[in-house]
Scaffold this motif. Structure first.
Motif, PDB file in Angstrom:
ATOM      1  N   ARG A   1     -18.494   5.052  11.986  1.00  0.00           N
ATOM      2  CA  ARG A   1     -17.867   6.227  10.995  1.00  0.00           C
ATOM      3  C   ARG A   1     -16.948   5.740  10.046  1.00  0.00           C
ATOM      4  O   ARG A   1     -16.401   6.699   9.287  1.00  0.00           O
ATOM      5  N   THR A   2     -16.039   5.594  10.764  1.00  0.00           N
ATOM      6  CA  THR A   2     -14.650   4.564   9.227  1.00  0.00           C
ATOM      7  C   THR A   2     -14.883   4.441   8.109  1.00  0.00           C
ATOM      8  O   THR A   2     -14.903   4.864   7.307  1.00  0.00           O
ATOM      9  N   ALA A   3     -16.378   3.520   8.309  1.00  0.00           N
ATOM     10  CA  ALA A   3     -17.231   3.262   6.966  1.00  0.00           C
ATOM     11  C   ALA A   3     -17.399   4.909   6.332  1.00  0.00           C
ATOM     12  O   ALA A   3     -16.804   5.063   4.947  1.00  0.00           O
ATOM     13  N   ARG A   4     -17.624   5.892   6.818  1.00  0.00           N
ATOM     14  CA  ARG A   4     -18.396   7.318   6.247  1.00  0.00           C
ATOM     15  C   ARG A   4     -17.281   7.733   5.911  1.00  0.00           C
ATOM     16  O   ARG A   4     -17.451   8.745   4.598  1.00  0.00           O
ATOM     17  N   VAL A   5     -15.687   7.633   6.451  1.00  0.00           N
ATOM     18  CA  VAL A   5     -14.922   8.355   6.313  1.00  0.00           C
ATOM     19  C   VAL A   5     -14.059   8.218   4.682  1.00  0.00           C
ATOM     20  O   VAL A   5     -13.542   8.790   3.862  1.00  0.00           O
ATOM     21  N   ILE A   6     -14.154   6.505   4.795  1.00  0.00           N
ATOM     22  CA  ILE A   6     -13.492   5.387   3.716  1.00  0.00           C
ATOM     23  C   ILE A   6     -14.591   6.494   2.140  1.00  0.00           C
ATOM     24  O   ILE A   6     -13.666   6.836   1.277  1.00  0.00           O
ATOM     25  N   HIS A   7     -16.078   6.727   2.831  1.00  0.00           N
ATOM     26  CA  HIS A   7     -16.656   6.945   1.973  1.00  0.00           C
ATOM     27  C   HIS A   7     -16.247   7.680   1.332  1.00  0.00           C
ATOM     28  O   HIS A   7     -16.262   7.704   0.205  1.00  0.00           O
ATOM     29  N   ALA A   8     -16.014   9.225   2.027  1.00  0.00           N
ATOM     30  CA  ALA A   8     -16.596  11.042   1.941  1.00  0.00           C
ATOM     31  C   ALA A   8     -14.821  10.856   1.221  1.00  0.00           C
ATOM     32  O   ALA A   8     -14.987  11.043  -0.389  1.00  0.00           O
ATOM     33  N   LEU A   9     -13.631  10.179   1.247  1.00  0.00           N
ATOM     34  CA  LEU A   9     -12.370   9.818   0.426  1.00  0.00           C
ATOM     35  C   LEU A   9     -12.772   9.168  -0.842  1.00  0.00           C
ATOM     36  O   LEU A   9     -12.083   9.962  -2.159  1.00  0.00           O
ATOM     37  N   ARG A  10     -13.580   8.312  -0.576  1.00  0.00           N
ATOM     38  CA  ARG A  10     -13.235   7.509  -2.343  1.00  0.00           C
ATOM     39  C   ARG A  10     -14.304   8.734  -2.899  1.00  0.00           C
ATOM     40  O   ARG A  10     -14.070   8.941  -3.982  1.00  0.00           O
ATOM     41  N   THR A  11     -15.919   9.039  -2.853  1.00  0.00           N
ATOM     42  CA  THR A  11     -16.605   9.847  -3.827  1.00  0.00           C
ATOM     43  C   THR A  11     -16.206  11.223  -3.493  1.00  0.00           C
ATOM     44  O   THR A  11     -16.725  12.025  -4.692  1.00  0.00           O
ATOM     45  N   GLU A  12     -16.228  11.735  -3.094  1.00  0.00           N
ATOM     46  CA  GLU A  12     -15.785  13.198  -2.718  1.00  0.00           C
ATOM     47  C   GLU A  12     -14.201  13.767  -2.698  1.00  0.00           C
ATOM     48  O   GLU A  12     -13.756  14.993  -3.929  1.00  0.00           O
ATOM     49  N   HIS A  13     -13.265  13.091  -2.754  1.00  0.00           N
ATOM     50  CA  HIS A  13     -11.788  13.394  -2.944  1.00  0.00           C
ATOM     51  C   HIS A  13     -10.985  12.537  -3.814  1.00  0.00           C
ATOM     52  O   HIS A  13      -9.830  12.443  -3.365  1.00  0.00           O
ATOM     53  N   ALA A  14     -11.786  12.255  -4.518  1.00  0.00           N
ATOM     54  CA  ALA A  14     -11.157  11.182  -5.661  1.00  0.00           C
ATOM     55  C   ALA A  14     -10.103   9.561  -5.018  1.00  0.00           C
ATOM     56  O   ALA A  14      -8.748   9.909  -5.507  1.00  0.00           O
ATOM     57  N   VAL A  15     -10.055   9.894  -3.442  1.00  0.00           N
ATOM     58  CA  VAL A  15      -9.118   8.920  -3.188  1.00  0.00           C
ATOM     59  C   VAL A  15      -9.647   7.482  -2.461  1.00  0.00           C
ATOM     60  O   VAL A  15     -10.431   7.418  -2.219  1.00  0.00           O
ATOM     61  N   TYR A  16      -9.000   6.391  -3.507  1.00  0.00           N
ATOM     62  CA  TYR A  16      -9.146   5.021  -3.508  1.00  0.00           C
ATOM     63  C   TYR A  16      -9.225   4.704  -2.089  1.00  0.00           C
ATOM     64  O   TYR A  16      -6.914   4.911  -2.347  1.00  0.00           O
ATOM     65  N   CYS A  17      -9.371   4.230  -0.633  1.00  0.00           N
ATOM     66  CA  CYS A  17      -8.640   3.493   0.163  1.00  0.00           C
ATOM     67  C   CYS A  17      -9.208   2.581   1.177  1.00  0.00           C
ATOM     68  O   CYS A  17     -10.551   1.961  -0.141  1.00  0.00           O
ATOM     69  N   ARG A  18      -9.290   1.678   1.498  1.00  0.00           N
ATOM     70  CA  ARG A  18      -9.789   0.279   2.402  1.00  0.00           C
ATOM     71  C   ARG A  18      -9.540   1.196   3.552  1.00  0.00           C
ATOM     72  O   ARG A  18      -8.739   0.748   4.387  1.00  0.00           O
ATOM     73  N   PRO A  19     -10.609   0.015   4.788  1.00  0.00           N
ATOM     74  CA  PRO A  19     -10.409   0.430   5.699  1.00  0.00           C
ATOM     75  C   PRO A  19      -9.659  -0.871   6.378  1.00  0.00           C
ATOM     76  O   PRO A  19      -9.394  -2.152   5.585  1.00  0.00           O
ATOM     77  N   LEU A  20      -8.981  -1.090   8.215  1.00  0.00           N
ATOM     78  CA  LEU A  20      -8.922  -1.702   8.692  1.00  0.00           C
ATOM     79  C   LEU A  20      -9.144  -1.544  10.192  1.00  0.00           C
ATOM     80  O   LEU A  20      -8.571  -1.551  11.249  1.00  0.00           O
ATOM     81  N   GLY A  21      -9.936  -2.398   9.762  1.00  0.00           N
ATOM     82  CA  GLY A  21     -11.596  -2.400  11.825  1.00  0.00           C
ATOM     83  C   GLY A  21     -12.300  -0.286  11.125  1.00  0.00           C
ATOM     84  O   GLY A  21     -12.281  -0.454  10.932  1.00  0.00           O
TER      85      GLY A  21
END
Lengths: 798, 798
Positions: B743-763
């Motif tokens: 789910r972490t990866a999916r949240v990151i993916h959604a932020l990047r692709t749907e909300h134009a927010v570049y972010c990276r996970p930590l675990g």
């Protein structure tokens, strides 16, 4: 008077020259031509004279004489109130003049009266210093009026005025443009000056047409642009008089008089502030800074650096007891800790603008899984240059130490992931094969890969443990006119050559029996150290020496190729080093070249692999990488090494990185510098396209002469580095803790104080380092100075 | 059409917005006003239309309408050959117009028709994107003509046109000035654009008066200034027609036609080259780069970064199969690896110019025993800021790792030089007291001062050895609306608070019995580990755990205060940490704050000492130190620590240093940034003068809402950092090796692709990080997007 004569002498050397700070001096710049520079000079000169100061107005380049343009006469007339003031109080001087009202670069050609930029600067400096000497403590003001706008060409096409006068480090008065479009012109001129490292004290501009108020827009912008004391004032003066109005009428009007009186006062105050700040830097530094590699109790005079000017440092000087203050140029003979690359002031300016562009375009952008042009372009240049023929990957870090830590991680993985980690080995059993006298940086990993020295003893860092086998190398040096290979113990002459090139002819030297002897000795040492037990091998940095050696698992050969820098500029016999590399490679050890110091043309080649005829698996670069501007490092590796970190899991990857990895500013500086170094049109030392070696810049005859001076033990010279070692003096401590009254110290002192060469010793070694682009003529001058300094210090001080 | 609609939507967000790369688009700049910008637009538009392209001419700001100035109509007339060409082929558009022929900033006020810069940019972008959408694959050219010169104000005083349009990243055509003084004006305009990170494809200028040949001087300068494909062409066109000459006559003349046809072709070619280069970056990066902390086998799409635009990254995007190409802005939600500081684009530009000035003035100058203003000024700001009340010395290095290595050397000397080094201790017995989950950098010394993790296992570096005692800390977090202190083992709620501020009220909490319990546990652990033998202490990283502990000699307490960054944004109970510091100080251990991540306003204060109410003896700074531009680090120390290195011998000194120590460029960036952060006029988050804490930017209600979302385990927010941790999913690996479909990866993916927010996970942790100057409104938007992304990913993908 004495001082003025010295200044003239100094200014005739290539880098010498000083500018007095005793009278205030400013450059008068204009947003462009025809905005009233000369009127502002008139107003300032008159106001200063009115306040009792002596004034020098100097116009280095005057065009349009045939059409009546003569700015100096105009200033003289206004400042002396039509001659009513004593003429000696206001001096004016035009240095070069042309008839046509065009740019000096055009007039010079059309009228057949060329002028060299360097001569213009020298003459300007001399005029200013002569005036300064004549002031004898009376207050004064120098106005140096430029021609056209800041980026108008000087007398030579392609060199603009702002670059021409940059080395004078004069604070500026910028005359603004009150007409339509004048805001952009004024601000662009301001930025052109700032972008060349110059300071603008004040923008002076007429009020302008009603309602347009350019000065307001200029002031609003500058208030946001700068902060603190750096915000220039914006001084509004009455609109310039119509051509039919007499200048005396204009300048004697109260409004004009008051405006310029305030402006002149401000210049005087800014000048005092500048001198006070320069003066105070020494004490402030002693109180707040903690210098690297410095015993603070031994610091005498702090060198207060006002600016860099090409390969020189502009240093603030003041005679004891508050005497003459000046900014003097010293040649940066240590290449600012081995970093400097791009040579002259103009090239430096262009590099600075590349940096400014990258800073504005990218700032810093996060790197993992990302691409940006500067990182890619720098990688291309590295792989096509130092890494050509072997490397396929670039890993960026911040400095030489981190590049080496990464190289070690790469090498260990490459070595052990393939053959398996030795069962039950403790961290202390993993080691490297290296060279005694090597230095790889100051972080613990880089230190552990180096032999024990004063830098890493337990009082410096109790965690240090030399991890590996550090072999004593045979060395090569010019001794009394002969290039001699000396055995590691210093007792045996192994080989002698008539020239350095002959000693580097490895194809021929490989045939010598010496090669087999080298190979045998190296193999035996590594064998013994791997095996462990007993007494261990000579050079083993583990605990073998006290009979507890558990045996070592070697992960890499790590060498500073050819020239051991921090170890004292020791040139290792290239034949021995090449043999060492072959032996280790044959044993399966990845070969790491630490080229942080010696790479990127420092030794005349992009990689020392060109001189050794053998490629590494991993190599590190820093220092020259950015041309000498900001920290950036790169570790290059073969695809084999890279492959050792590929796998399904993220934990297989190389888990190392710094926040500013591949920062765009540093990468842009690298792109600019790497391209410049290898551009034969830009680099005078690159003989022609396709050359992979720079011309020798150190004159062979002078080197031979140096090597024969009494007390000189050895001389080495390769690429941009020249060094000589003095014989130890009776009773003096050897090595790092050089005594302050040793001959070495006296040579350094003489170079600094009598020859304006900034240099630092390495034990008993004196070295001079230039950029890869420094012309031979400069190096000739340096060698002459070194010879003089050596000869003047022959006898010990009693 | 669909795409155009999306672009409009994106451009309405604070950082969103994209510019199509499908038709070529350029900005037309002038050396100044009245140099013929509109004539050049006419010529280019006509040539493009002649070549079959559709043309959009857009004039965002037009003044002088009352006096007949109407550039758009002029361009329309010329480009359509007086209307003979189909009007649909040439679109012209004026976005804002005023009557008076003055600068827009003046006209806007005088005529009472203000315009906000942001609206101008948005409207320009929309016009361009609408045109792009309407081209549907036909070739096209967009000409965006500016008003006045590059540094002429836009509609708001203090913001110049070049800053206004910078974010559009349009390559430029610069119209040069052929009159006297025109060289300076042209080159200064060029540099103003380059200094803002913009590219100029071509300088177009009239031939000018005979013999003056400004174009030659411009070309000569540019050939030296740039190299390779970056040298702009200088295109000479016929002299502008006299006012009485009909424009059609001028533009239909063969010379004019040919000149503009060539210029238009060149723009098209340069545009194609730009797009090709952006496109190729992904593959080139995959082949040549070695990214930090990256498993190359797992990299899917490479993010191609064209520029930074304030807090956003300008990213190249292309639909699969060679579809629509564009540059899109993404919010830099990881603050580019925790470095970013200065906020908006304009501030970034000013910082870039500070860097450019320092680069030109100093480049780099050697540091030991020397002083220069940037190093001193940065030291003053550090000692008067983060170091206030305790530190007296600044030691500069290059990054966080090296700053920590230096801190360790300082601490060990301070500790053991005073009380004597323990007799016979091996390097392995020296240790630090630290916190489990800490991270201090990637060099060996910094790693040895950290507990074992995936980053430093034997496959990463066989030399790693955790040297010390790493205590498990109790933590503080917002959990389902309550601020809870949880015991180190995660099993016990030790303390609960209604607000974060209450949990940070240490004066009150010191009274709790919890404080005594903390102290006892800490003392017992340290005692056991110092003593050695037996099983050793919990947390001891030595060999105690296998029964061989030789006992430890502790040299320092080393902590990342409050928030363990790389350890997963874990907020340590401040009461526990303060207790730990008190216990260690009482035992004589120097206290080291590693504030590389958490210092300099990252957590809302200049130093976390302000929140903990206790000062360190040594502290490290980096990342935000340069505002997010270049690597630079500082280790601050008390005079006591400094004194431990004073002595008669150089070998007593701290023998650590890097070539670029205190490099002027970094120090100048630090001076600029540190001053900006604490300037209440510049920093919207600094409530008023004298405040030592930033306003909270993360809305408390939104945080509470986040903490209640199903699957969110905890939320933390402090200063510029907000993070939430997701509960581990059944069967998913925990920690660093996050599964790509978690789910972490999916949240990151959604932020990047749907909300134009570049972010990276930590675990399993998702974090958002802004600059210390980011307005709360932006953070509100980010929290809303985080909530949306969380909610849209609630259910696992089947």
């Amino acid at each position: 008077m004495r001082w003025a004569a010295r200044a003239l002498e100094a200014s005739s050397s290539r880098w010498g020259g000083s500018v007095s700070l005793s009278p205030a001096a400013v450059a008068v710049w204009g947003a462009n031509t025809e905005v009233g520079k000369t009127l502002v000079s008139c107003g300032l000169a008159r106001a200063a004279a009115d306040a009792g100061a002596r004034v020098l107005y100097v116009k280095p380049l005057q065009t349009g004489l045939d059409e009546g343009a003569d700015d100096a006469s105009k200033v003289a007339a206004v400042a002396t109130r039509g001659g009513r003031r004593h003429a000696g109080e206001v001096e004016v001087s035009t240095l070069w003049g042309w008839g046509a009202a065009v740019g000096p670069h055009v007039a010079a050609v059309v009228e057949g009266k060329p002028a060299a930029g360097a001569d213009v600067v020298r003459a300007t400096r001399e005029a200013m210093n002569a005036f300064a000497a004549s002031c004898r403590g009376r207050s004064g003001l120098v106005l140096m009026e430029t021609a056209g706008g800041p980026l108008s060409p000087g007398p030579e096409i392609g060199v603009v005025q702002a670059d021409l006068y940059r080395g004078l480090r004069l604070p500026g008065v910028l005359v603004g443009d009150a007409r339509l479009g004048g805001v952009s012109g004024t601000l662009a001129a301001y930025e052109a000056l700032r972008g060349r490292g110059m300071d603008v004290v004040s923008v002076v501009m007429p009020e302008g047409p009603e309602g347009m108020d350019n000065w307001k827009a200029v002031a609003a912008y500058l208030r946001k642009e700068e902060f603190g004391s750096r915000v220039p004032s914006v001084r509004v003066v009455p609109n310039w008089p119509a051509p039919e109005v007499d200048l005396e009428t204009f300048f004697s009007a109260e409004g004009t008089r008051d405006a310029f009186a305030a402006a002149a006062e401000e210049l005087e105050a800014a000048h005092s502030r500048r001198v006070d700040e320069l003066r105070a830097m020494g004490v402030a530094a002693q109180r707040k800074l903690w210098w690297p590699f410095t015993q603070h109790t031994q610091v005498g005079q702090v060198t207060r650096i006002d600016a860099r000017a090409g390969e020189a440092l502009a240093v603030f000087r003041e005679e004891d007891g508050g005497g003459e203050a000046k900014v003097e140029e010293m040649f940066d003979g240590c290449a600012s800790w081995w970093t400097q690359g791009v040579g002259g002031s103009e090239e430096g300016g262009r590099l600075a603008r590349s940096i400014g562009h990258a800073a504005a375009r990218y700032g810093h952008v996060i790197f993992p899984e990302n691409a940006h042009a500067p990182a890619l372009d720098a990688a291309r240049l590295l792989l096509d240059g130092a890494g050509k023929g072997w490397a396929s990957r670039v890993f960026y870090t911040d400095n030489g130490s981190t590049a080496v830590e990464v190289a070690l991680k790469m090498a260990f993985r490459r070595r052990f992931a393939a053959q398996g980690y030795p069962e039950g080995a403790s961290p202390d059993q993993y080691g490297v094969v290296g060279i005694s006298g090597s230095y790889h940086g100051d972080t613990l990993g880089a230190m552990d890969a180096s032999p024990a020295t004063a830098f890493n003893g337990p009082r410096q860092t109790p965690w240090y443990r030399g991890r590996g086998l550090f072999l004593e190398p045979p060395t090569l040096a010019l001794k009394s006119g002969r290039w001699v290979v000396t055995s590691a113990d210093g007792k045996e002459e192994l080989d002698v050559h008539g020239s350095r090139d002959e000693a580097f002819d490895l194809a021929s030297r490989e045939e010598l029996p010496l090669r087999a002897r080298y190979a045998e000795e190296i193999e035996a040492s590594i064998d013994a150290c791997e095996r462990g037990g007993g007494e261990g091998a000579p050079g083993c940095a583990g605990e073998c020496r006290v009979g507890k050696c558990p045996g070592h698992a070697f992960g890499a050969l790590v060498v500073e190729p050819l020239l051991l820098g921090a170890g004292g500029m020791v040139l290792v016999d290239p034949l021995w080093q090449r043999t060492l590399i072959h032996v280790c490679r044959h044993r399966g050890l990845p070969v790491v070249f630490d080229e942080v110091f010696c790479g990127l043309w420092r030794l005349g080649v992009e990689s020392t692999a060109k001189l050794l005829g053998v490629n590494p698996d991993i190599a590190t670069y820093a220092k020259l990488l950015t041309g000498g501007t900001v920290p950036l490092a790169a570790t290059l590796a073969t695809e084999d090494v890279f492959a050792a970190f590929q796998g399904d899991a993220k934990t297989d990857a190389l888990l190392h990185g710094h926040s500013y990895s591949a920062h765009a500013i540093g990468c842009a500086a690298a792109v600019h510098s790497l391209a410049l170094f290898r551009d034969p049109e830009a680099n005078p030392n690159l003989p022609d396209k396709g050359a992979d070696r720079l011309r020798d810049v150190w004159d062979e005859n002078k080197l031979y002469e140096l090597s024969r001076v009494h007390g000189v033990d050895r001389v080495v010279a390769l690429g941009s580095v020249m060094a000589f070692e003095l014989e130890p003096e009776a009773g003096a401590p050897a090595g790092y803790g050089t005594s302050l009254d040793s001959r070495t110290a006296r040579v350094i002192h003489a170079l600094r104080t009598e020859h304006a060469v900034y240099c630092r010793p390495l034990g008993n070694v004196v070295y001079l380092m230039v950029s890869p682009m420094t012309p031979k003529a400069t190096c000739d001058g340096l060698l002459d100075k070194a010879l003089k300094a050596l000869r003047s210090t022959g006898a010990p001080v009693v």
